[in-house]
Design an enzyme around this catalytic site. Structure first.
Site, PDB file in Angstrom:
ATOM      1  N   GLU A  44       0.896  -1.195  -0.117  1.00 37.45           N
ATOM      2  CA  GLU A  44      -0.008  -0.154   0.030  1.00 37.45           C
ATOM      3  C   GLU A  44       0.914   1.274   0.075  1.00 37.45           C
ATOM      4  OE1 GLU A  44      -3.872   2.135   2.505  1.00 37.45           O
ATOM      5  OE2 GLU A  44      -2.154   0.817   3.648  1.00 37.45           O
ATOM      6  N   ASP A  96       9.302   7.157  -0.267  1.00 40.41           N
ATOM      7  CA  ASP A  96       8.561   7.785  -1.162  1.00 40.41           C
ATOM      8  C   ASP A  96       8.284   6.810  -2.234  1.00 40.41           C
ATOM      9  OD1 ASP A  96       7.607   9.770  -3.166  1.00 40.41           O
ATOM     10  OD2 ASP A  96       8.991  11.118  -2.648  1.00 40.41           O
ATOM     11  N   ASP A 118      -3.600  11.617  -0.920  1.00 39.47           N
ATOM     12  CA  ASP A 118      -4.034  13.147  -0.691  1.00 39.47           C
ATOM     13  C   ASP A 118      -4.462  13.675  -2.415  1.00 39.47           C
ATOM     14  OD1 ASP A 118      -2.911  13.286   1.746  1.00 39.47           O
ATOM     15  OD2 ASP A 118      -0.868  13.033   0.907  1.00 39.47           O
ATOM     16  N   LYS A 122      -5.227  21.411  -6.688  1.00 42.70           N
ATOM     17  CA  LYS A 122      -5.085  22.439  -7.667  1.00 42.70           C
ATOM     18  C   LYS A 122      -4.347  21.895  -8.999  1.00 42.70           C
ATOM     19  CE  LYS A 122      -4.772  26.000  -4.531  1.00 42.70           C
ATOM     20  NZ  LYS A 122      -3.901  26.229  -3.097  1.00 42.70           N
ATOM     21  N   ASP A 154     -12.987   9.010  -1.204  1.00 43.69           N
ATOM     22  CA  ASP A 154     -14.257   9.516  -1.125  1.00 43.69           C
ATOM     23  C   ASP A 154     -14.061  10.732  -1.910  1.00 43.69           C
ATOM     24  OD1 ASP A 154     -12.381  10.839   0.531  1.00 43.69           O
ATOM     25  OD2 ASP A 154     -14.146  11.828   1.691  1.00 43.69           O
TER      26      ASP A 154
HETATM   27  N1  SAH Z   1      -4.273   5.426   3.659  1.00 40.01           N
HETATM   28  C1  SAH Z   1      -4.768   5.802   4.670  1.00 40.01           C
HETATM   29  C2  SAH Z   1      -3.959   7.426   4.988  1.00 40.01           C
HETATM   30  C3  SAH Z   1      -4.531   8.147   3.556  1.00 40.01           C
HETATM   31  S1  SAH Z   1      -3.675   9.898   3.799  1.00 40.01           S
HETATM   32  C4  SAH Z   1      -6.157   5.888   4.860  1.00 40.01           C
HETATM   33  O1  SAH Z   1      -6.781   5.590   3.875  1.00 40.01           O
HETATM   34  O2  SAH Z   1      -6.592   6.136   6.157  1.00 40.01           O
HETATM   35  C5  SAH Z   1      -2.387   9.804   2.514  1.00 40.01           C
HETATM   36  C6  SAH Z   1      -1.105   9.373   3.153  1.00 40.01           C
HETATM   37  O3  SAH Z   1      -0.272   9.257   2.126  1.00 40.01           O
HETATM   38  C7  SAH Z   1      -0.329  10.201   4.129  1.00 40.01           C
HETATM   39  O4  SAH Z   1      -0.086   9.384   5.314  1.00 40.01           O
HETATM   40  C8  SAH Z   1       0.913  10.735   3.357  1.00 40.01           C
HETATM   41  O5  SAH Z   1       1.845  11.043   4.304  1.00 40.01           O
HETATM   42  C9  SAH Z   1       1.129   9.540   2.434  1.00 40.01           C
HETATM   43  N2  SAH Z   1       1.773   9.817   1.071  1.00 40.01           N
HETATM   44  C10 SAH Z   1       1.605  11.070   0.576  1.00 40.01           C
HETATM   45  N3  SAH Z   1       2.526  11.073  -0.580  1.00 40.01           N
HETATM   46  C11 SAH Z   1       3.284  10.023  -0.549  1.00 40.01           C
HETATM   47  C12 SAH Z   1       4.214   9.460  -1.260  1.00 40.01           C
HETATM   48  N4  SAH Z   1       4.957  10.168  -2.372  1.00 40.01           N
HETATM   49  N5  SAH Z   1       5.023   8.236  -0.865  1.00 40.01           N
HETATM   50  C13 SAH Z   1       4.408   7.654   0.398  1.00 40.01           C
HETATM   51  N6  SAH Z   1       3.451   8.040   0.957  1.00 40.01           N
HETATM   52  C14 SAH Z   1       2.865   9.237   0.510  1.00 40.01           C
END
Ligand code: SAH
Length: 215
Positions: A44, A96, A118, A122, A154
């Site tokens: 994930e 990352d 996320d 934009k 969502d």
């Molecule tokens: N999957 C979880 C969290 C969603 S929030 C849930 O559904 O509850 C999105 C998460 O992705 C955040 O914790 C953020 O730190 C992580 N994230 C964002 N960009 C990322 C990247 N490039 N590589 C790894 N994680 C990332």
């Protein structure tokens, strides 16, 4: 996901190298050696606090899971859950999602999950969305032929963008759910965000997309 800074978090990660390798690039092509059993690996990307990966790992002992998360202050919550559960089929990768080819060999991963990524609404931030072509190329590079990405959110805007981006990339859709919780989908494991947003009445979208490797 924004959390207050936790200065002790990195020290805590360093204390558990059996769960969080200090240098994940060392295990490129060798992740199976970190698990008790050799079996398919699912990851994930953006695991947040880890509820999904921990509960998936409990429900599917026949799969090895790796949580990939970029934020130290968040990943420490996955570690805390894993310290308690000590699941033989869970590993945590502090890194990352845009560097996946540095952590994994081609076809090392059997399936990739994205949950409530996320939205970056934009246009100028579109490249940061985890379903943008930059990321899709990374996913394609570590999955087998016809590898799959399963994505839940969502956020309607992000979902629409993802359908467009994946389709333009040449992926096809095995199935798309426009209201997951009102569908007959079985075995759904809720994420933290899924619980939070669905309790507010938001509907949950889901898709299963497949790379066409013979394009
Ligand atoms: N999957 C979880 C969290 C969603 S929030 C849930 O559904 O509850 C999105 C998460 O992705 C955040 O914790 C953020 O730190 C992580 N994230 C964002 N960009 C990322 C990247 N490039 N590589 C790894 N994680 C990332």
């Amino acid at each position: 996901m924004r959390l207050r800074n936790k200065p002790w978090a990195q020290d805590k990660l360093n204390e558990y190298p059996q769960y969080v390798p200090a240098d994940p690039t060392e295990y490129k092509g060798k992740w199976q050696s970190r698990f008790e059993k050799e079996q398919p690996i699912h990851i994930e990307v953006g695991s947040g606090k880890g509820q999904f990966i921990i509960n998936m790992a409990k429900a599917h002992p026949e799969i090895n899971y790796i949580a990939v998360e970029i934020q130290t202050s968040v990943i420490v919550s996955i570690l805390e859950k894993q310290i308690e559960e000590a699941l033989p089929n869970v590993q945590i990768l502090h890194g990352d999602g845009s560097d996946l080819s540095e952590y994994f060999a081609p076809a090392e991963i059997s399936l990739l999950y994205l949950n409530f990524s996320d939205p970056w609404p934009k246009t100028r931030h579109a490249k940061r969305r985890l379903t943008s072509p930059i990321f899709l190329k990374q996913y394609e590079g570590i999955l087998p032929e016809n590898g799959e990405v399963h994505f839940k959110t969502d956020n309607q805007g992000l979902f629409e963008h993802s359908l467009e981006s994946m389709s333009e990339y040449g992926m096809y859709f095995k199935q798309v759910w426009l209201d997951l919780h009102k569908s007959d989908f079985e075995g759904n494991v809720m994420t933290e965000y899924e619980e939070k947003f669905s309790s507010r009445g938001n509907r949950i979208y889901r898709l299963e997309a497949v790379f066409r490797n013979n394009k």
